[in-house]
Every structure is written in C-alpha cells, then in structure tokens.
Design a protein around this motif. Structure first.
Motif, PDB file in Angstrom:
ATOM      1  N   LEU A   1       0.810  -1.213   0.000  1.00  0.00           N
ATOM      2  CA  LEU A   1       0.000   0.000   0.000  1.00  0.00           C
ATOM      3  C   LEU A   1       0.843   1.263   0.000  1.00  0.00           C
ATOM      4  O   LEU A   1       0.517   2.232  -0.671  1.00  0.00           O
ATOM      5  CB  LEU A   1      -0.939   0.011   1.214  1.00  0.00           C
ATOM      6  N   GLU A   2       1.913   1.216   0.794  1.00  0.00           N
ATOM      7  CA  GLU A   2       2.781   2.388   0.912  1.00  0.00           C
ATOM      8  C   GLU A   2       4.167   1.938   1.330  1.00  0.00           C
ATOM      9  O   GLU A   2       4.320   0.979   2.070  1.00  0.00           O
ATOM     10  CB  GLU A   2       2.214   3.353   1.966  1.00  0.00           C
ATOM     11  N   ARG A   3       5.158   2.663   0.858  1.00  0.00           N
ATOM     12  CA  ARG A   3       6.538   2.362   1.237  1.00  0.00           C
ATOM     13  C   ARG A   3       7.270   3.662   1.526  1.00  0.00           C
ATOM     14  O   ARG A   3       7.170   4.624   0.775  1.00  0.00           O
ATOM     15  CB  ARG A   3       7.253   1.613   0.118  1.00  0.00           C
ATOM     16  N   SER A   4       8.008   3.667   2.631  1.00  0.00           N
ATOM     17  CA  SER A   4       8.858   4.805   2.980  1.00  0.00           C
ATOM     18  C   SER A   4      10.215   4.260   3.393  1.00  0.00           C
ATOM     19  O   SER A   4      10.455   3.063   3.333  1.00  0.00           O
ATOM     20  CB  SER A   4       8.221   5.628   4.102  1.00  0.00           C
ATOM     21  N   ASP A   5      11.092   5.139   3.857  1.00  0.00           N
ATOM     22  CA  ASP A   5      12.430   4.706   4.265  1.00  0.00           C
ATOM     23  C   ASP A   5      12.419   3.837   5.516  1.00  0.00           C
ATOM     24  O   ASP A   5      13.384   3.131   5.784  1.00  0.00           O
ATOM     25  CB  ASP A   5      13.330   5.917   4.508  1.00  0.00           C
ATOM     26  N   ASP A   6      11.339   3.890   6.296  1.00  0.00           N
ATOM     27  CA  ASP A   6      11.318   3.117   7.532  1.00  0.00           C
ATOM     28  C   ASP A   6      10.068   2.256   7.725  1.00  0.00           C
ATOM     29  O   ASP A   6       9.877   1.653   8.766  1.00  0.00           O
ATOM     30  CB  ASP A   6      11.497   4.033   8.737  1.00  0.00           C
TER      31      ASP A   6
END
Length: 109
Positions: A43-48
């Motif tokens: 659904l979503e990806r970030s650095d953490d």
C-alpha cells in the motif's frame, strides 16, 4: 511459499536487511498481481515502513479445506506466521484474515 520464507530470512540477516526485504516484498506483490492470485499488495513504502494488505493466505485455505478454520485464528497470531523477519525489521499486524477480509500489516525498520 517456503522459498520466499527462506529468502526473507536471508535478507533479514543481511546488511541493509530492511531495504532488501522491502524490495523483495514489492517484487513479490507485482508477481502475485500479474498471475491473478493477488495474494498481497504494497500500500505504501517509505524509508522506515512498508504497509501491506494480504488478501489471500495459503495457510488459511489449508485450514479451511480441512474444516479446521477455528485453528487458523490461533496459527495466524503465532510466531511461525510472523517469524520470517526478526533481526532488521519488526512486523506489526493491525488486522488478520482470521477476523476480517484482509490482513493489514506494517514492516518497520
């Protein structure tokens, strides 16, 4: 699959484990979408953090096919289900296929 679990364990133990796991999950999500099974989506990806929505689970299907659906609830929260990542990441489950139509979880760095 067992191969995917082994890959995840290896990636979790390696340098930059979180980043490698996140990349692997995105690749697996594309494969599942391409073959029509739609097992899970990122659904979503970030650095953490990577947010996942699981819409199909082979373990659930096995338990239900043997009319043991009530045992899936116990299995779903067990260490076996969550045990593929432990060193570089933390897996947080918000919902479960045992209780709803999807399993929403986060993989955190």
């Amino acid at each position: 699959s067992k191969i995917h679990q082994l890959i995840c364990k290896f990636l979790d133990s390696s340098k930059n484990g979180y980043k490698k796991l996140a990349n692997n999950l995105e690749n697996e999500a594309r494969k599942s979408k391409a073959d029509g099974s739609r097992t899970f989506v990122v659904l979503e990806r970030s650095d953490d953090k990577v947010e996942l929505k699981v819409t199909r689970c082979a373990y659930r299907e096995i338990f239900e096919s043997h009319e043991l659906g009530e045992f899936y609830r116990v299995f779903c929260g067990s260490a076996h289900c969550l045990g593929i990542v432990q060193k570089s990441t933390k897996l947080v489950k918000h919902t479960s296929l045992a209780d709803s139509d999807c399993c929403y979880m986060e993989l955190r760095k």
